[in-house]
Motif scaffolding. Structure first.
Motif, PDB file in Angstrom:
ATOM      1  N   GLY A  76       9.534   0.444  -5.851  1.00 50.30           N
ATOM      2  CA  GLY A  76       8.240  -0.086  -5.466  1.00 50.30           C
ATOM      3  C   GLY A  76       7.814  -1.197  -6.409  1.00 50.30           C
ATOM      4  N   TRP A  78       4.254  -3.481  -7.740  1.00 51.44           N
ATOM      5  CA  TRP A  78       2.828  -3.783  -7.762  1.00 51.44           C
ATOM      6  C   TRP A  78       2.640  -5.241  -8.147  1.00 51.44           C
ATOM      7  N   ASP A  93       0.753  -3.098  -3.193  1.00 53.37           N
ATOM      8  CA  ASP A  93       1.826  -2.126  -3.377  1.00 53.37           C
ATOM      9  C   ASP A  93       2.867  -2.338  -2.288  1.00 53.37           C
ATOM     10  N   THR A 128      -6.332   3.138  -0.378  1.00 49.69           N
ATOM     11  CA  THR A 128      -5.205   2.351   0.123  1.00 49.69           C
ATOM     12  C   THR A 128      -5.596   1.758   1.466  1.00 49.69           C
TER      13      THR A 128
END
Length: 332
Positions: A76, A78, A93, A128
């Motif tokens: 992942g 950021w 994200d 989110t």
């Protein structure tokens, strides 16, 4: 950090998780902006996180991966969009590859981390936001995002309080995470490297991994490399007056080995085809104490309840107590 509310809002394409804090906002801010501490809470049980890049500034980026029980890695990224020091930060994200290139197959989302005073003490809110309804359904619903976030955030208190304050003096503790997952924790007064040896040295294993008194380990084959199998057999101790001739065994395969802090194995009763579990052992050391955590995945709730009903946790506590006593005489 107690999760008090989870809101899934399809109209606004948001998932909001709210947690009440028993710690000052400043300490929680440090937890979520220090990559080494954040690693202990960002990944859920069974998929801990490792941050390989950390450039925490507006316009900077962080790169991480979560390691599954079969050594699969989920990367992942950021991209840091905004920071209000001590209060909030926002990131884009994205799913990514090991080089940090965002995935074209899975959607990105905007995550907002907010710490603020509330009526009953500090509050942490993680929101989110998705771009489209399809993105929302794919990540928030199909991938069980809220369950993972809730389990991950539930690990924060032990990091904020410290292992010694949280676990010292407590016997083996069972936490049921879901129908198919449980977590057992036990803190031991010994360094992690010594406990790792105790799990991998046959001579040491025979001294402590015995469950209640009256049993001896008659066979101890250790798996040392991924793909190898282990085999443990216990029999009644002839020196203890009780019914003779009892025995049982466990066998399985080593799926993941990260020295000296994580090992994942399959496990089943010897001589049977199942049911098989996946056992994920992690060792975390802090202030001279090591937290031994075993996350077990069962095929279903019925199997989980059947195995837990055998007195497994009590047997594990007998072994842990014996391990702690035996390590007092071991060189560090």
């Amino acid at each position: 950090m107690s999760v008090t509310d989870v809101t899934i809002d399809e109209n606004n394409l948001t998932v909001t998780v709210i947690a009440d804090l028993a710690h000052p906002v400043e300490r929680v801010w440090q937890l979520y902006t220090d990559p080494r501490r954040l690693e202990r809470v960002w990944g859920p049980p069974g998929a801990p996180a490792t941050f390989t890049e950390w450039d925490f500034r507006q316009g900077g980026r962080a790169l991480y991966y979560m390691t599954g029980t079969r050594d699969e890695r989920y990367w992942g990224r950021w991209d840091i969009l905004d920071i209000d020091p001590g209060h909030s930060f926002q990131v884009l994200d994205s799913f990514a590859d090991e080089h940090g290139e965002p995935s074209t197959a899975l959607p990105a989302s905007r995550m907002s981390f907010v710490l603020e005073p509330a009526a009953n003490g500090p509050r942490f809110t993680l929101t989110t936001t998705f771009e489209t309804l399809d993105d929302f359904k794919k990540i928030a619903q199909e991938m069980e995002m809220t369950e993972g976030l809730t389990q991950a955030m539930g690990q924060a208190d032990a990091v904020l309080d410290g292992l010694r304050q949280t676990y010292q003096g407590r016997v083996a503790h069972l936490e049921v995470l879901s129908d198919t997952w449980v977590k057992i924790t036990r803190a031991i007064e010994a360094p992690r490297t010594l406990i790792w040896r105790a799990y991998n040295d046959p001579e040491m294993i025979r001294r402590w991994m015995l469950g209640p008194d009256g049993w001896v380990m008659s066979e101890c084959k250790v798996a040392r490399e991924v793909g190898q199998t282990f085999r443990y057999v216990w029999t009644t101790d002839p020196a203890v007056p009780r019914q003779q001739g009892e025995s049982f065994g466990l066998e399985g395969e080593l799926l993941l080995r990260q020295v000296p802090f994580r090992a994942v194995t399959t496990e089943r009763m010897l001589g049977t085809e199942g049911p098989e579990t996946v056992n994920d052992l992690t060792l975390v050391e802090e202030d001279g104490i090591t937290l031994v955590t075993t996350v077990i995945e069962y095929p279903d709730a019925q199997t989980r309840d059947m195995i837990l009903g055998t007195g497994m946790i009590e047997g594990m506590e007998h072994s842990y107590a014996r391990l702690e006593r035996s390590l007092l005489a071991e060189p560090v």
